[in-house]
Design a protein around this motif. Structure first.
Motif, mmCIF file in Angstrom:
data_model
loop_
_atom_site.group_PDB
_atom_site.id
_atom_site.type_symbol
_atom_site.label_atom_id
_atom_site.label_comp_id
_atom_site.label_asym_id
_atom_site.label_seq_id
_atom_site.Cartn_x
_atom_site.Cartn_y
_atom_site.Cartn_z
ATOM 1 N N ASP A 36 22.592 -53.382 -27.807
ATOM 2 C CA ASP A 36 22.174 -54.439 -28.946
ATOM 3 C C ASP A 36 21.460 -53.891 -30.257
ATOM 4 O OD1 ASP A 36 20.583 -56.686 -29.967
ATOM 5 O OD2 ASP A 36 22.047 -57.755 -28.070
ATOM 6 N N ILE A 37 22.275 -54.081 -31.347
ATOM 7 C CA ILE A 37 21.569 -53.442 -32.379
ATOM 8 C C ILE A 37 19.863 -54.794 -33.459
ATOM 9 C CG2 ILE A 37 22.743 -54.901 -34.201
ATOM 10 C CD1 ILE A 37 21.680 -51.377 -34.164
ATOM 11 N N GLU A 38 20.735 -55.499 -32.206
ATOM 12 C CA GLU A 38 19.223 -56.225 -33.041
ATOM 13 C C GLU A 38 17.870 -56.216 -31.799
ATOM 14 O OE1 GLU A 38 22.300 -57.985 -32.059
ATOM 15 O OE2 GLU A 38 23.071 -58.463 -34.104
ATOM 16 N N ILE A 39 18.140 -56.204 -30.486
ATOM 17 C CA ILE A 39 17.175 -55.720 -29.840
ATOM 18 C C ILE A 39 16.663 -54.104 -30.355
ATOM 19 C CG2 ILE A 39 16.536 -54.787 -27.215
ATOM 20 C CD1 ILE A 39 18.232 -57.459 -26.477
ATOM 21 N N ALA A 40 17.574 -53.321 -30.059
ATOM 22 C CA ALA A 40 17.314 -51.729 -30.823
ATOM 23 C C ALA A 40 16.206 -52.368 -32.142
ATOM 24 C CB ALA A 40 18.261 -50.594 -31.420
ATOM 25 N N ASP A 41 16.649 -52.431 -33.274
ATOM 26 C CA ASP A 41 16.066 -52.941 -34.767
ATOM 27 C C ASP A 41 14.510 -53.435 -34.122
ATOM 28 O OD1 ASP A 41 18.255 -51.660 -35.802
ATOM 29 O OD2 ASP A 41 18.918 -53.193 -37.073
ATOM 30 N N ALA A 42 14.403 -54.342 -33.631
ATOM 31 C CA ALA A 42 12.918 -54.945 -33.028
ATOM 32 C C ALA A 42 11.831 -54.358 -32.040
ATOM 33 C CB ALA A 42 13.463 -56.500 -31.921
ATOM 34 N N TRP A 43 12.626 -53.343 -31.809
ATOM 35 C CA TRP A 43 11.630 -52.570 -31.007
ATOM 36 C C TRP A 43 11.726 -51.687 -31.877
ATOM 37 C CZ3 TRP A 43 10.315 -52.913 -26.176
ATOM 38 C CH2 TRP A 43 9.643 -52.118 -25.172
ATOM 39 N N ARG A 44 12.259 -50.966 -32.560
ATOM 40 C CA ARG A 44 12.243 -50.195 -33.816
ATOM 41 C C ARG A 44 10.707 -51.076 -34.690
ATOM 42 N NH1 ARG A 44 12.746 -50.385 -38.427
ATOM 43 N NH2 ARG A 44 14.851 -51.808 -38.460
ATOM 44 N N ARG A 45 11.091 -51.873 -34.926
ATOM 45 C CA ARG A 45 10.075 -52.735 -35.605
ATOM 46 C C ARG A 45 8.665 -52.731 -35.145
ATOM 47 N NH1 ARG A 45 14.354 -55.524 -37.160
ATOM 48 N NH2 ARG A 45 14.091 -57.486 -36.015
ATOM 49 N N LEU A 46 8.660 -52.984 -34.328
ATOM 50 C CA LEU A 46 7.482 -53.182 -32.653
ATOM 51 C C LEU A 46 6.660 -51.762 -32.714
ATOM 52 C CD1 LEU A 46 8.829 -55.540 -30.265
ATOM 53 C CD2 LEU A 46 6.849 -55.908 -31.563
ATOM 54 N N GLN A 47 7.424 -51.148 -32.756
ATOM 55 C CA GLN A 47 6.816 -49.464 -33.019
ATOM 56 C C GLN A 47 6.037 -49.233 -34.222
ATOM 57 O OE1 GLN A 47 10.779 -47.307 -31.384
ATOM 58 N NE2 GLN A 47 9.550 -46.769 -29.329
ATOM 59 N N ASN A 48 7.358 -49.186 -35.369
ATOM 60 C CA ASN A 48 6.695 -48.481 -36.573
ATOM 61 C C ASN A 48 5.413 -49.743 -36.447
ATOM 62 O OD1 ASN A 48 8.743 -47.042 -36.430
ATOM 63 N ND2 ASN A 48 9.978 -48.064 -37.842
ATOM 64 N N GLY A 49 5.086 -50.500 -35.977
ATOM 65 C CA GLY A 49 3.678 -51.663 -36.175
ATOM 66 C C GLY A 49 4.741 -52.735 -37.495
ATOM 67 N N ASP A 50 5.414 -53.466 -37.952
ATOM 68 C CA ASP A 50 6.434 -53.876 -39.435
ATOM 69 C C ASP A 50 6.844 -54.863 -38.020
ATOM 70 O OD1 ASP A 50 6.939 -54.448 -41.877
ATOM 71 O OD2 ASP A 50 8.906 -53.081 -41.274
#
Length: 92
Positions: A36-50
């Motif tokens: 799921d691209i939305e979950i992947a994008d959210a996870w990336r933002r969480l990892q990056n602190g953004d």
């Protein structure tokens, strides 16, 4: 003893969303969630602190869903619906 440390919760969500291959899926099969691209994008933002408020809501939603699914040995749809009914909705 319940483990409520943030690190534990994040680890549980990661396992639930990305690694667990025992979900009872919508079609009745057992397996992992589809990508799921939305979950992947959210996870990336969480990892990056953004991250956004909705990204944090995703964590709450998935944490509840993982606990409900395992505790009641239920399917994905039931756990998902209960997460929403308890105010843990996530809409990307």
């Amino acid at each position: 003893v319940l483990n409520t440390r943030p690190e534990y919760r994040i680890s549980r969500v990661k396992e639930h969303v990305f690694l667990d291959d025992t979900h009872v899926l919508r079609d009745g099969s057992i397996g992992r969630f589809d990508p799921d691209i939305e979950i992947a994008d959210a996870w990336r933002r969480l990892q990056n602190g953004d991250y956004s408020k909705m990204d944090l809501q995703l964590l709450k939603h998935e944490y509840f869903e993982s606990k409900f699914e395992k505790l009641f040995k239920t399917d994905y749809d039931t756990a998902h619906d209960k997460a929403i009914l308890t105010g843990r909705d996530w809409t990307p």
